[in-house]
Design a protein around this motif. Structure first.
Motif, PDB file in Angstrom:
ATOM      1  N   TRP A 418       0.711  -1.367   0.015  1.00  0.00           N
ATOM      2  CA  TRP A 418       0.187  -0.075  -0.081  1.00  0.00           C
ATOM      3  C   TRP A 418       0.874   1.229   0.054  1.00  0.00           C
ATOM      4  N   ALA A 419       2.040   1.021   0.210  1.00  0.00           N
ATOM      5  CA  ALA A 419       3.108   2.470   0.154  1.00  0.00           C
ATOM      6  C   ALA A 419       4.255   1.766  -0.232  1.00  0.00           C
ATOM      7  N   PRO A 420       5.528   2.701  -0.343  1.00  0.00           N
ATOM      8  CA  PRO A 420       6.789   2.603  -0.545  1.00  0.00           C
ATOM      9  C   PRO A 420       7.088   1.524   0.537  1.00  0.00           C
ATOM     10  N   ASP A 613      10.295  12.007  -8.389  1.00  0.00           N
ATOM     11  CA  ASP A 613      10.760  13.439  -8.289  1.00  0.00           C
ATOM     12  C   ASP A 613      12.158  13.347  -7.832  1.00  0.00           C
ATOM     13  N   THR A 616      12.538  15.532  -4.484  1.00  0.00           N
ATOM     14  CA  THR A 616      11.903  15.475  -3.396  1.00  0.00           C
ATOM     15  C   THR A 616      11.328  13.871  -2.865  1.00  0.00           C
ATOM     16  N   GLY A 617      11.291  12.975  -3.818  1.00  0.00           N
ATOM     17  CA  GLY A 617      11.041  11.606  -3.755  1.00  0.00           C
ATOM     18  C   GLY A 617       9.615  11.260  -3.936  1.00  0.00           C
ATOM     19  N   GLY A 618       8.801  12.365  -4.166  1.00  0.00           N
ATOM     20  CA  GLY A 618       7.408  12.229  -4.387  1.00  0.00           C
ATOM     21  C   GLY A 618       6.948  11.368  -5.589  1.00  0.00           C
ATOM     22  N   THR A 619       6.152  10.410  -5.386  1.00  0.00           N
ATOM     23  CA  THR A 619       6.084   9.212  -6.401  1.00  0.00           C
ATOM     24  C   THR A 619       5.233   9.733  -7.574  1.00  0.00           C
TER      25      THR A 619
ATOM     26  N   ILE B  38      13.197  18.273   3.829  1.00  0.00           N
ATOM     27  CA  ILE B  38      12.177  18.523   2.585  1.00  0.00           C
ATOM     28  C   ILE B  38      11.436  19.780   3.002  1.00  0.00           C
ATOM     29  N   PHE B  42      10.942  23.081   0.827  1.00  0.00           N
ATOM     30  CA  PHE B  42       9.534  23.575   0.202  1.00  0.00           C
ATOM     31  C   PHE B  42       9.112  24.946   0.821  1.00  0.00           C
ATOM     32  N   ARG B 133       4.422  19.707  -6.967  1.00  0.00           N
ATOM     33  CA  ARG B 133       5.575  18.675  -6.498  1.00  0.00           C
ATOM     34  C   ARG B 133       5.368  18.646  -5.003  1.00  0.00           C
ATOM     35  N   THR B 136       2.416  16.246  -4.275  1.00  0.00           N
ATOM     36  CA  THR B 136       2.882  14.915  -4.491  1.00  0.00           C
ATOM     37  C   THR B 136       3.622  14.336  -3.469  1.00  0.00           C
ATOM     38  N   TRP B 137       4.748  15.082  -3.111  1.00  0.00           N
ATOM     39  CA  TRP B 137       5.415  14.699  -1.555  1.00  0.00           C
ATOM     40  C   TRP B 137       4.665  14.440  -0.679  1.00  0.00           C
ATOM     41  N   THR B 140       2.681  11.402  -0.957  1.00  0.00           N
ATOM     42  CA  THR B 140       3.738  10.073  -0.680  1.00  0.00           C
ATOM     43  C   THR B 140       3.921   9.856   0.560  1.00  0.00           C
ATOM     44  N   ARG B 141       4.350  10.862   1.221  1.00  0.00           N
ATOM     45  CA  ARG B 141       4.737  10.775   2.644  1.00  0.00           C
ATOM     46  C   ARG B 141       3.767  10.416   3.650  1.00  0.00           C
ATOM     47  N   LYS B 143       1.176   8.623   2.842  1.00  0.00           N
ATOM     48  CA  LYS B 143       0.721   7.059   2.417  1.00  0.00           C
ATOM     49  C   LYS B 143       1.823   6.102   3.232  1.00  0.00           C
ATOM     50  N   GLN B 144       3.000   6.630   3.295  1.00  0.00           N
ATOM     51  CA  GLN B 144       4.045   6.148   3.855  1.00  0.00           C
ATOM     52  C   GLN B 144       3.772   6.068   5.396  1.00  0.00           C
TER      53      GLN B 144
END
Lengths: 852, 154
Positions: A418-420, A613, A616-619, B38, B42, B133, B136-137, B140-141, B143-144
């Motif tokens: 569900w996530a990295p 990215d 940033t590491g954004g997927t 980060i 930002f 961007r 998006t980060w 992503t973060r 979700k993690q």
């Protein structure tokens, strides 16, 4: 007879461009053992760096007594390096091997039996599962287990427990290599081959001190630079390493960018290719995406601007770019100077960009080797004990996850996707907070190898997390554990591993492990049995008991993936050794290099990642990826340079960088138990430039204190070849010391751990921690009574451009290895897939095993 | 063009709020190394966007006293929360804030198209891309962080 401590690379066998690398068989036997005494030679490969040299283990009276290189092996053509020769077998009979399990009682570790030790683990594991579920479990492995062990653990973790918290110390050594491949080519997989060395015109080594990290690969390069029509060497390194000297010798360039500025340099080199039209426009248009964005990203990076930011000569940038731009074939290799530094993934991807812009990939001599630090790191990446899904599958692609659920016969919801996957630094943060309550560490020593050591010790030592350590010795990490399990090591168990250029080797069991030590595979199976993990049909989840069965199960799940092992078996891996994947019906003998057809695994349904990215590491989402329609084209990806996270300041004016010496591997668990190796580099040191040393009144051998905002070490100073403004410290030395007979017994053992100073920070994409950018100060403590213990044979050699220090401080030449032999077979063997040898020789090969 | 200037003011203010909030998150979660670094980066991105907008504000003026969009002004992240769940909530707040910023740039870009103002269009598009961007980060973060925070965190 050669002392391979003094003569690290042995006799040269120079040869001309395009011809096969001659064979040379290196051998070491313990004193008192003659070749005729050896009862058996057991097939294996070297486990003391990532090069993966084919090696046979000499056995006598049930003990490993020496090693010799396998002349027929595609990787090393018979050669071995000093670590492989002197360090492969001695540890096995060391008196301090763990032979029984240990459990913590009243604050102390006491010996116990396996039932008790495993009973405690299972009790804790069950209690946590009941209370908090599988996310309470974390696994931290290694780059030194076997493929069968990683895969078994991956299935236990992903399908038995269902935890995303699995990673290896591969995060510290090789994560950026994998991440960079995924970003550029859509999936992990080394594009190039060692055979590129024979065909290239130039070799670029980026942050890669190959003469110390992969000595045998460096021999292969030396045999070209000392032969006819040699390649030019370009070295990117803040130290004047042997690579830098070879660059000077071959008419190449040594670029020493300020620590932390790699991406600025890479952006400058990329710009030069555009500026001078060294771009294969048609190829780029047909085979890549993103060229316009890349051009605009690098536009501002003129050689002058690079010079300003990186502290290099603008003309050197031009010359290096010209060598890249005008060579027919360039081989690029990359290692920790990029991976463990600032903007790691972006800088490593930039190497790919240079090759893609010139269309220089997929043919002999035009290759990329993103290196690994450890011998089996590649398998951790492939098998998924590092959190990735096995077989380079995409966690974000439901079809890929379903394939695994079908193979394992489990509910797809069990498999964490569900996530990295959780990276090592995050796993330790969860363990710090106690939200991971069981952390199982196998075959690695994070108390020495992870950044900001004081924090790591606190996490491992605390009551908030139950720590299991499985190892050969009571390492600095094992001392802090709640349960310690004695493991069998290399030569004491059977399994396979895969080196940097995808070459698979079988390593057979040569001797019995000591006492009650068991193989890591058996330990994982014991846990799975005790926990009673089953599949949907009610059968045991792990349907195998032997390494060979585990290998076959692994090969089956690789079908149709880039990392295809379906054509490999134990039988096939015996004999003429070293077969690079993919091995399948289409490529029954393996594959020397990837992407010969310039088709990359970027198709949305096939790729291992949709990308990130780089800043940033954004997927990137599936929808975004599909919209780009990569369809087998490679990605050109750039990123803006940003300054490192910790810049020098008034209190900490120098840049601190850590690294390796040729004589030790990792935290010295094995190499420190070989007297030949340990005496060559017996204690830690720090390297300073002559200017920085003079400014602080520091002489060769003085005791100095090196401090960063996080901690300090007190070691002796080598006035050496590091660039001004930077300080280099080897990371190998924790507080463990071997006996005086092996050159141990230093009283600074508690004050020399290089990672006390490093930061908790990581690359946004690869999540690899940064070990090479921290600010520090060096102060003189007191005079030393001799030279520093730094070796003189390598990059840590004293600065030879200034007058030598007083005689009692003058460094003594590093030497004193026991005799080894090197012999050249009468004819060079035939190496399957080697582009230097015409294929028709395959049928007439007369060089069989035992002919030497 | 009273409403365009209102939106330009809104962009300027909300980017400032976002920058301040990223800095607050960085400080509040300084022990979470990636969030710390980060979020600082930002904050700089948001400030860069304001800097790019400055010459436009010179040209059009900036109105921040119009009633209607006033209700859109989002409160920043004055105080951060603690722990893994606290981090998740803070990231969520940043996401809401960044969404406001992003849609503001979208609206401004539409206005710039209508006005054929290339400079403003370029500023708004670039700033909108950067905000994407950031979003998006954040996504992503989150979700993690979510599974651990929701299920296991103390």
């Amino acid at each position: 007879m050669t002392d391979r401590i003094a003569d690290i690379y042995g006799l040269r066998t120079p040869h001309a461009k395009g011809t096969v690398w001659p064979a040379r068989v290196d051998q070491y036997l313990d004193p008192g053992t003659e070749e005729r005494d050896v009862e058996s030679w057991v097939q294996s490969a070297c486990l003391l760096c990532s090069n993966g040299c084919g090696m046979d283990i000499a056995v006598k009276d049930g003990r490993m007594v020496g090693v010799r290189g396998r002349a027929t092996d595609v990787v090393n053509h018979g050669r071995l390096g000093p670590k492989g020769l002197y360090g492969s077998t001695r540890w096995a009979s060391a008196g301090d091997r763990l032979t029984r399990p240990l459990v913590r009682e009243g604050g102390r570790l006491v010996e116990t039996d396996w039932d008790t030790a495993m009973g405690r683990i299972v009790e804790k594991s069950r209690a946590l599962l009941d209370e908090k579920g599988p996310l309470s479990h974390g696994f931290y492995t290694s780059g030194q287990l076997f493929l069968e062990e990683y895969y078994t653990l991956a299935v236990i973790g992903k399908a038995g427990l269902g935890t995303p918290h699995m990673d290896g110390n591969t995060r510290l050594c090789t994560a950026t290599s994998a991440a960079a491949f995924k970003e550029s080519f859509g999936a992990d997989g080394q594009p190039g081959s060692y055979t590129d060395i024979e065909h290239c015109d130039a070799i670029f080594l980026y942050g890669h001190n190959m003469p110390e990290t992969q000595t045998v690969l460096w021999m292969r390069i030396l045999d070209r630079t000392r032969g006819d029509d040699p390649p030019r060497i370009v070295c990117v390194d803040p130290r004047r390493t042997l690579v830098a000297l070879e660059a000077e010798r071959t008419g190449g360039v040594h670029l020493a960018p300020r620590v932390g500025t790699n991406l600025a340099l890479m952006n400058g080199l990329t710009r030069e290719l555009f500026e001078h039209g060294w771009v294969d426009d048609d190829w780029v248009a047909a085979r890549t995406l993103g060229v316009d964005e890349l051009r605009s990203t690098v536009e501002e990076w003129t050689p002058e601007k690079v010079a300003d930011v990186c502290g290099v000569d603008a003309d050197d940038v031009r010359r290096a770019a010209r060598i890249f731009g005008e060579s027919e074939g360039v081989l690029s290799t990359v290692l920790q100077g990029f991976y463990q530094s600032h903007q790691a993934t972006a800088a490593s991807v930039a190497v790919h960009n240079l090759h893609l812009l010139r269309g220089m990939i997929g043919r002999p001599g035009a290759g990329i080797l993103q290196m690994n630090g450890q011998p089996t790191a590649q398998n951790n990446r492939e098998c998924g004990a590092d959190g990735d899904l096995p077989g380079f599958r995409n966690w974000d692609n439901p079809t890929h996850v379903q394939q695994l659920a079908d193979a394992w016969d489990v509910d797809v919801m069990t498999i964490p996707h569900w996530a990295p996957p959780t990276h090592a630094m995050q796993i330790f943060s969860y363990a710090e907070a106690g939200s991971i309550g069981l952390l199982w560490i196998s075959a690695t020593n994070p108390a020495v190898s992870m950044p900001e050591s004081a924090r790591i010790r606190r996490i491992l030592d605390g009551d908030q997390c139950f720590v299991i350590v499985q190892d050969l010795f009571l390492t600095e990490t094992a001392e802090l554990a709640d349960v310690v399990l004695p493991a069998a090591g290399w030569g004491e168990k059977t399994g396979c591993f895969t080196n940097v250029n995808r070459t698979v080797h079988l390593s057979e069991k040569a001797v019995e492990p000591p006492g009650e030590a068991r193989s890591d595979l058996d330990i994982f199976l014991m846990y799975a049995d005790a926990m009673g993990f089953t599949n949907s049909s009610g059968q045991p989840l792990i349907g195998w008991r032997t390494p060979e069965e585990a290998f076959d199960a692994w090969a089956a799940v690789t079908a149709g993936r880039p990392v295809d092992y379906t054509g490999l078996s134990y039988d096939k891996l015996r004999g003429l050794s070293g077969i690079p994947w993919p091995v399948n019906e289409e490529h029954p003998d393996g594959t020397d290099r990837l992407y010969a057809d310039a088709v990359f695994p970027t198709d949305t349904d096939y790729c291992e990642t949709y990308g990130h990215d780089l800043a940033t590491g954004g997927t990137v989402t599936e929808t975004e990826h599909r919209a780009m329609n990569p369809a087998g084209r490679a990605f050109l990806k750039g990123a803006a340079y940003t300054p490192a996270h910790e810049e020098p300041s008034e209190n900490f004016p120098l840049l601190y960088t850590t690294g390796r010496t040729v004589y030790h591997f990792h935290t010295r668990t094995k190499t420190g138990r070989s007297g030949d190796l340990n005496r060559a580099a017996p204690d830690a040191w720090v390297e300073l430039s002559a200017a920085d040393a003079a400014a602080r009144g520091i002489e060769e051998g003085d005791w100095v204190r090196v401090a960063s905002p996080r901690g300090a070490i007190e070691v002796r100073a080598r006035v050496g070849n590091v660039m001004a403004g930077a300080v280099f410290a080897p990371f190998h030395y924790g507080h463990w010391e071997p006996g005086a007979d092996l050159g141990g017994g230093h009283d600074d053992a508690n004050r020399r751990l290089a990672n006390e100073l490093t930061m908790t920070v990581w690359d946004p994409v690869s999540k690899q921690p940064t070990f090479k950018t921290a600010a520090c100060q060096v102060t003189r403590l007191r005079a030393g009574d001799g030279p520093s213990p730094a070796p003189t044979t390598t990059a840590s050699a004293p600065d030879t451009d200034r007058p030598p220090p007083a005689p009692q401080r003058r460094p003594r030449a590093t030497q004193g290895g026991k005799p080894t032999t090197s012999t050249q077979p009468p004819a060079t063997p035939y190496y399957l897939l080697d582009p230097s040898q015409p294929p028709e020789r395959a049928s007439t090969s007369s060089f069989a095993e035992g002919d030497r | 063009m009273p409403h365009l200037t209102t939106y330009i003011g809104l962009a300027d203010h909300s980017e400032k709020t976002l920058a301040d909030s990223f800095r607050a998150a960085a400080e509040g979660h300084a022990h979470v190394a990636d969030v710390f670094h980060i979020c600082q980066m930002f904050a700089e991105w948001s400030e860069d966007n304001r800097e790019a907008l400055a010459p436009i504000i010179q040209r059009y003026g900036e109105a921040d006293d119009v009633d209607e969009p006033e209700r859109l002004h989002a409160a920043g992240l004055a105080e951060t929360r603690k722990g893994e769940v606290g981090l998740l909530r803070d990231l969520q707040d940043l996401h809401v804030l960044a969404t406001l910023v992003q849609t503001t740039w979208t609206v401004i870009a539409q206005g710039a198209q209508g006005l054929r103002d290339r400079d403003l269009l370029e500023v708004a598009q670039h700033a909108g891309d950067q905000t994407s961007r950031q979003l998006t980060w954040l996504n992503t973060r989150m979700k993690q962080a979510a599974p651990q925070a929701l299920i296991v965190a103390p």
